[in-house]
Each structure stands twice: as structure tokens, then as C-alpha cells.
Design an enzyme around this catalytic site. Structure first.
Site, PDB file in Angstrom:
ATOM      1  N   SER A   1     -23.758 -43.123  53.488  1.00  8.87           N
ATOM      2  CA  SER A   1     -23.368 -44.525  53.583  1.00  8.87           C
ATOM      3  C   SER A   1     -23.517 -45.267  52.247  1.00  8.87           C
ATOM      4  CB  SER A   1     -24.193 -45.197  54.691  1.00  8.87           C
ATOM      5  OG  SER A   1     -23.697 -46.465  55.015  1.00  8.87           O
TER       6      SER A   1
ATOM      7  N   ASP B   1     -16.279 -42.595  40.238  1.00 10.87           N
ATOM      8  CA  ASP B   1     -14.870 -42.970  40.084  1.00 10.87           C
ATOM      9  C   ASP B   1     -14.633 -43.823  38.843  1.00 10.87           C
ATOM     10  OD1 ASP B   1     -14.537 -41.638  42.439  1.00 10.87           O
ATOM     11  OD2 ASP B   1     -13.512 -43.270  43.484  1.00 10.87           O
TER      12      ASP B   1
ATOM     13  N   LYS C   1     -20.271 -40.391  55.234  1.00  9.68           N
ATOM     14  CA  LYS C   1     -20.135 -41.551  56.119  1.00  9.68           C
ATOM     15  C   LYS C   1     -19.368 -42.646  55.380  1.00  9.68           C
ATOM     16  CE  LYS C   1     -22.748 -45.031  58.751  1.00  9.68           C
ATOM     17  NZ  LYS C   1     -22.238 -46.232  58.059  1.00  9.68           N
TER      18      LYS C   1
END
Length: 530
Positions: A300, A311, A325
Site C-alpha cells: 500500500s 518512476d 496493493k
């Protein structure tokens, strides 16, 4: 199916449908308190049915329990993260996520027949009153707590209470061999979410975060600033076994690393509404590199942090594939102290990938605990065994390939260390042994600094051998490598008992494979620019 089950089944189905209609028409994704029994047709329908059962059913029925079970059954038909939390459970969950509770500020255990103080929490009510580790709490407000079997729930109910209320204790202090009276005023006690922070070498810092609670950012920022003051230029952010928490707190931490305007995360709900979160101009570590440690229990909010840094080509992700998740929950109070956490959107990393793993046709245990599946698939030992979906391939600004569809895949893989796994017996027995040893040798480590402890603890192995002599022969076999690792683990437990959890991690991380890999990458000047 027995007779009683056949009788209840139609009623349960009826209540499920009615409650489902009510929630569907009233929720509208707003955080609110929901009162079940009111004026709408759906609410009147539920009330009529509950009253009918309560007053006319042939046997006594706990309608509250019936309704709780119905709600749970309904949510089980949704995703694995939409859950019902009873009023009793919600209190503990809320305390953990708020980062504090009201009590006297001790860690305790039942030792033989006595409530024994294991640790007095820093800056808490008990420390201010003069309580010490090893003290036995005999009486609390005229309630005898020794010489009988009592559970943790009873003890917590006795010691916790409202702020600024007093609890009168009678304590036996073994070192002085006498009983002492204490009056302790209950107050707020912090629940730490940053376990440790220290320098691994002259310019590489380490911070361990165990969850993302309401107080985590403040704890993290304090740790970050302290390490920067010590000369930190690179950071190891340890998110292993971190199950997540508040999305907003995770984005605050990410903002410390990313430059102004960088996309952190975006969410999308069923109406295709997209909410984006960007980094702001603040941030005290935008120029330093970050190594993020993850494993299969990092979930999460932990994955949001790892994904945002990966990224944006800011962080190097080290370890093993994270949990997977990618769903966001919102908590709805149900008016009676209970709540529902309902999945209201999906989140996506800056490149646009969802890292939610599949959950269709998977039972709860299979979904939440896939350690064995990953072990048998070989992915805990070999990066090539991690399955990826080429249709979910994404590219970072610097050309690094990343994948969606099931967790964050690390940039640098580190296999699991099986020599650090011991039989469950040793985990429980060793903690009991450490407490007993420190309780029986109160003066042995008196005045020791952590540096002295780290150099001199058990150099002749007498403590380790005493432990081994206390366990059955069937648990005494270790390979040479396992023996060395268990000695380290035992030393770390002593460090935690004598000092704090920060000392525990400084010891245990000494032979940690992921930490060793980061130190190796650091020596090689990683990350190398393409």
C-alpha cells in the site's frame, strides 16, 4: 446444513440485500457517520426485520452479532481490502494509526504470576513517576493483579483510561526488595512508527519506518534532519514489513525527495475522476540518493513511496517484489462505534501503472499470505522467477523499464536469507530468556554505552551457552552459519532490552543481506548514470 442454519439463511440474505441497498444509496464516497435506523424506506425495512427477529423469533438472538456477520459477509463479496471493523477492533486500530494512546506508558508481560514492567516508554507518565523496568505491579486501584491468571485485555482496561486521571499502584521493586506506592497520571503515550535511524557509514544514513500513521511524517522528518546534521548524503529507507497506512502521509515523505512539480501518485475512482498529487517546493533531501528496501510484506503506502521514487528515477529499489496493493480505502463510521473501510479508488504510480495483484477467485488466506507460493515459484531466491506481464510494461523518464500488475519489482534483487529463519520455539523462548537474564542480572550492564555493548557483549559466549542449555536438545542443533546468526539475533534482543529498538536494528542489520548489498552498491558509486 443444520436446522438452525436453514432458518437463519433467508434472514441473512434479506438483511444483506437491504443493507447493501442502503449503503449503495447513501454512501456517495463522502466520509460520514451512517445511522442504520432512520427515516428512509431502506432503513425502515431493516429496522422492521430486526424488530421482527428480536421480538418474535422462537429463540433468543443477538441481533447485533447477526447484523455484524451480515455486513462482513456482504463485504467478503467485494475486494479483499473492503472490510468491516467492529467497535472493539476499531479502538485499537485507531490508536495505532493515530500514533498515540492514553495510558501510563509501559510495555509489560505476565512473568510467572506477576504483571512485570518490561520497558518504561520515554517521556511517558510512568517514566515521570519513577517506574523502572523489572518492577512488578501488584495492585492497581485496589485491584490485585498478581497470583492469578489475567489477560492483556483486562490489564489494558485497568491501566488505560481518560487523560489526566490517576491510577494508584503498589509496585514490588526487586532491586530494593520492597513495595513502593505510585500515583501515575494517565496521559498521551506515543506509538512510534519510525523504529530506527542511524548512520551506516560517514555519509550513508538509515531510517526504518514500520507504518504510515498520523505522526509518521513528523517522526520521519525529525530523523531525516538529524541524519542530515550528521553529514548524510545518501539514505537507506527501510520499508520492509511495512503494511502501509495513510496516503497523505506517504506523499508528505515522498515530497522530501522529489523536486517541485514531479508527479507523486494519482488515483482514479469508478466515475473516472482522476486526482493527482505533485511534489511541492519543500523538500530537504532532493539532491541525495535514496535506496528503498522492500519485500513481500511491503504494501500500500509503502508501494506508493517505492513506486514514486522508482518512476521518477530518484530512488533505487532494493530487495524483493512487494505485496501488490493498489487499492485505496475510505473509512465510514456506522454510528455505533464500528466502521467500514471501503475501496473507493485505485492508485497509479507516476508512469501510469497499477501495481494491484489479481484477487479474483482467491480466498483471503491465499491472497494475503502468498509467501509460500512465491517461495515455491522460486522468486524469493531468483529474480528471473518473478513473473511479469509485457502488456503492463512502462518506461521511466530515463528509460528504465518497470512493470505493473502485481507489486513493485526491485531494481536490485536480493534473495531471502534462509539462515536467519529459526524455529518458532526460539523466537518466543529467546525473548523470555533475555528478559529473565536482565531481570536476574540488574547490575551487569549498568552504565554501559551502546558502543561498549556492541564491542564487548558476550565475547566469551557464556550468555549464548546459558541460553542453549535452557532449551530442549531437539532445538539445540544449528549449522555454523545459523549459530552465528542466532548469536547476533540474541545480541540484538539484549540491545533492545537494555537500550531501545534503535539499538536492536543497529545490531541485527550488521549481517542483513539487503544492507550489505546497499553498502556494496554505495562503494561502486551506484546509481550509475545511463
Amino acid at each position: 446444513m443444520n436446522r438452525k442454519t436453514r432458518i437463519f439463511l433467508p434472514l441473512i440474505i434479506a438483511i444483506s440485500i437491504a443493507v447493501g441497498i442502503f449503503l449503495g444509496t447513501s454512501l456517495n464516497y463522502q466520509k460520514k457517520t451512517i445511522t442504520f435506523f432512520g427515516g428512509t424506506p431502506q432503513e425502515r425495512k431493516i429496522k422492521r426485520l430486526i424488530d421482527y427477529i428480536q421480538y418474535e423469533y422462537v429463540d433468543d438472538v443477538d441481533t447485533d452479532s447477526l447484523l455484524d456477520g451480515t455486513i462482513k459477509n456482504m463485504l467478503d463479496k467485494l475486494d479483499p481490502h473492503s472490510v468491516y471493523i467492529s467497535a472493539k477492533e476499531l479502538e485499537g486500530v485507531s490508536e495505532s494509526m493515530n500514533g498515540k494512546f492514553v495510558g501510563i506508558g509501559i510495555q509489560f508481560r505476565m512473568y510467572k504470576d506477576s504483571l512485570t514492567v518490561v520497558k518504561v516508554l520515554d517521556n511517558g507518565p510512568s517514566e515521570r513517576a519513577g517506574l523502572k523496568a523489572g518492577d512488578r505491579i501488584l495492585i492497581a486501584d485496589n485491584d490485585t493483579l498478581f497470583g492469578k491468571r489475567i489477560g492483556s485485555d483486562y490489564i489494558l482496561k485497568t491501566l488505560k483510561g481518560k487523560p489526566n486521571t490517576d491510577v494508584n499502584l503498589v509496585v514490588y521493586r526487586k532491586s530494593e526488595n520492597k513495595e513502593l506506592p505510585f500515583t501515575i497520571t494517565r496521559g498521551e503515550v506515543p506509538i512510534a512508527s519510525v523504529d530506527a535511524h542511524y548512520m551506516l557509514n560517514e555519509d550513508l544514513g538509515y531510517i526504518k519506518v514500520n507504518k504510515f500513521a498520523a505522526t509518521t511524517y513528523d517522526e520521519f522528518k525529525e530523523s531525516l534532519d538529524d541524519l542530515i546534521d550528521q553529514g548524510m548524503e545518501k539514505l537507506v529507507l527501510d520499508l520492509r514489513h511495512n503494511p502501509g497506512g495513510y496516503l497523505q502521509v506517504a506523499t508528505q515523505i515522498i515530497d522530501e525527495f522529489l523536486e517541485d512539480g514531479k508527479l507523486i501518485v494519482f488515483t482514479k475512482n469508478k466515475k473516472e475522476r482522476i486526482d493527482e498529487t505533485f511534489a511541492t517546493s519543500k523538500g530537504d533531501f532532493e539532491k541525495g540518493h535514496v535506496f528503498v528496501l522492500i519485500n513481500g510484506a511491503s504494501a500500500s503506502a509503502s508501494e506508493i513511496v517505492a513506486g514514486a521514487l522508482q518512476d521518477n528515477d530518484k530512488g533505487t529499489i532494493v530487495g524483493r517484489r512487494s505485496f501488490g496493493k493498489g487499492l485505496v480505502q475510505q473509512e465510514m463510521q456506522l454510528g455505533d462505534g464500528s466502521a467500514v473501510r471501503l475501496t473507493v479508488s485505485r492508485y497509479y504510480t507516476p508512469t501510469g501503472r497499477s501495481i494491484q495483484k489479481p484477487y479474483e477467485n482467491k480466498k483471503g488466506g491465499e491472497y494475503f499470505n502468498d509467501f509460500e507460493t512465491r517461495y515455491h515459484n522460486g522468486e524469493l531466491m531468483n529474480a528471473d522467477s518473478i513473473k511479469v506481464n509485457d502488456s503492463l510494461k512502462f518506461e521511466t523518464p530515463k528509460g528504465k523499464i518497470v512493470y505493473g500488475g502485481g507489486g513493485i519489482i526491485p531494481d536490485v534483487f536480493v534473495s531471502i536469507d534462509t539462515t536467519m529463519f529459526f524455529p518458532d520455539f526460539h523466537y518466543q523462548k529467546s525473548r523470555q530468556f533475555v528478559f529473565q537474564y536482565c531481570d536476574n542480572h540488574v547490575d551487569e550492564f549498568e552504565g554501559w554505552s551502546f558502543e561498549r555493548f556492541n564491542k564487548e557483549f558476550d565475547r566469551d559466549d557464556h550468555i549464548f551457552e546459558e541460553y542453549m542449555a535452557s532449551v530442549p536438545k531437539s532445538f539445540q542443533y544449528f549449522t555454523d552459519e545459523e549459530r552465528a546468526n542466532f548469536r547476533l539475533y540474541l545480541k540484538a534482543l539484549f540491545a533492545q532490552q537494555i537500550f531501545d529498538v534503535n539499538a536492536y536494528f543497529q545490531i541485527i542489520n550488521d549481517q542483513d543481506l539487503m544492507i550489505k548489498k546497499v553498502l556494496e552498491l554505495d562503494r561502486e558509486g551506484y546509481p550509475l548514470e545511463p
